[in-house]
Write an enzyme that holds these catalytic residues in place. Sequence first.
Site, PDB file in Angstrom:
ATOM      1  N   ALA A   1       9.953   2.734  -1.536  1.00  0.00           N
ATOM      2  CA  ALA A   1       9.825   3.576  -2.732  1.00  0.00           C
ATOM      3  C   ALA A   1      10.852   4.703  -2.739  1.00  0.00           C
ATOM      4  O   ALA A   1      11.436   5.018  -3.783  1.00  0.00           O
ATOM      5  CB  ALA A   1       8.404   4.135  -2.828  1.00  0.00           C
TER       6      ALA A   1
ATOM      7  N   ALA B   1       0.813  -1.211   0.000  1.00  0.00           N
ATOM      8  CA  ALA B   1       0.000   0.000   0.000  1.00  0.00           C
ATOM      9  C   ALA B   1       0.848   1.263   0.000  1.00  0.00           C
ATOM     10  O   ALA B   1       1.747   1.416   0.822  1.00  0.00           O
ATOM     11  CB  ALA B   1      -0.924   0.011   1.213  1.00  0.00           C
TER      12      ALA B   1
ATOM     13  N   GLY C   1       6.447   1.317   5.651  1.00  0.00           N
ATOM     14  CA  GLY C   1       7.379   0.406   4.983  1.00  0.00           C
ATOM     15  C   GLY C   1       7.426   0.630   3.484  1.00  0.00           C
ATOM     16  O   GLY C   1       8.504   0.644   2.874  1.00  0.00           O
ATOM     17  N   CYS C   2       6.265   0.807   2.885  1.00  0.00           N
ATOM     18  CA  CYS C   2       6.207   0.992   1.428  1.00  0.00           C
ATOM     19  C   CYS C   2       6.830   2.327   1.025  1.00  0.00           C
ATOM     20  O   CYS C   2       7.440   2.438  -0.034  1.00  0.00           O
ATOM     21  CB  CYS C   2       4.769   0.880   0.944  1.00  0.00           C
ATOM     22  SG  CYS C   2       4.074  -0.759   1.270  1.00  0.00           S
ATOM     23  N   THR C   3       6.684   3.331   1.887  1.00  0.00           N
ATOM     24  CA  THR C   3       7.309   4.627   1.621  1.00  0.00           C
ATOM     25  C   THR C   3       8.824   4.486   1.673  1.00  0.00           C
ATOM     26  O   THR C   3       9.533   4.969   0.774  1.00  0.00           O
ATOM     27  CB  THR C   3       6.812   5.685   2.625  1.00  0.00           C
ATOM     28  OG1 THR C   3       5.403   5.857   2.435  1.00  0.00           O
ATOM     29  CG2 THR C   3       7.530   7.011   2.428  1.00  0.00           C
TER      30      THR C   3
END
Length: 163
Positions: free
Chosen positions: A58, A48, A53-55
């Site tokens: 990315a 998401a 974590g995804c930030t």
Amino acid sequence: MTDSDTATPTRLSPGDQAPDFTLPDADGNPVSLADRRGRRVVVYCYPAALTPGCTTQAVDFTSAAGEFAEAGLDIIGISPDAPEKLARFREQESLSITLVSDPEKEVMKAYGAFGPKKLYGKEVVGVIRSTFVIDADGRVEKAGYNVKATGHVAKLRRDLGLD
């Protein structure tokens, strides 16, 4: 939830043909793996946009994008988020990598990146954080499942000899 959601996904291995896909990017434009033939591509699946974590992942990929490009590697991140959310993610975090939307999770399922997983000790069904390196002929060069968001890009850079 269907049986296909809870079935253990088939995982890709080096040498497998990478499943082709065409998905909309943050601006709604189609992005196709087939259009990248002749170049190597890092395809990563994440749960998401706009989550910690995804930030981290990315932002790390964006920071390393120049090195990856110099080595002939494009980067495509896939999540179930709508293009509008991906656009907010890109703007908020100043991301320069390609982010595409797979709301039906068909591509992630084809890559073995959606299915049962452990989350805080519980079995849940969701996106399995995964990274694939696809060679210039469209075959899987590397496949990593259940990768950690933090430190993953640095490890991938080492594995690919970019350090």
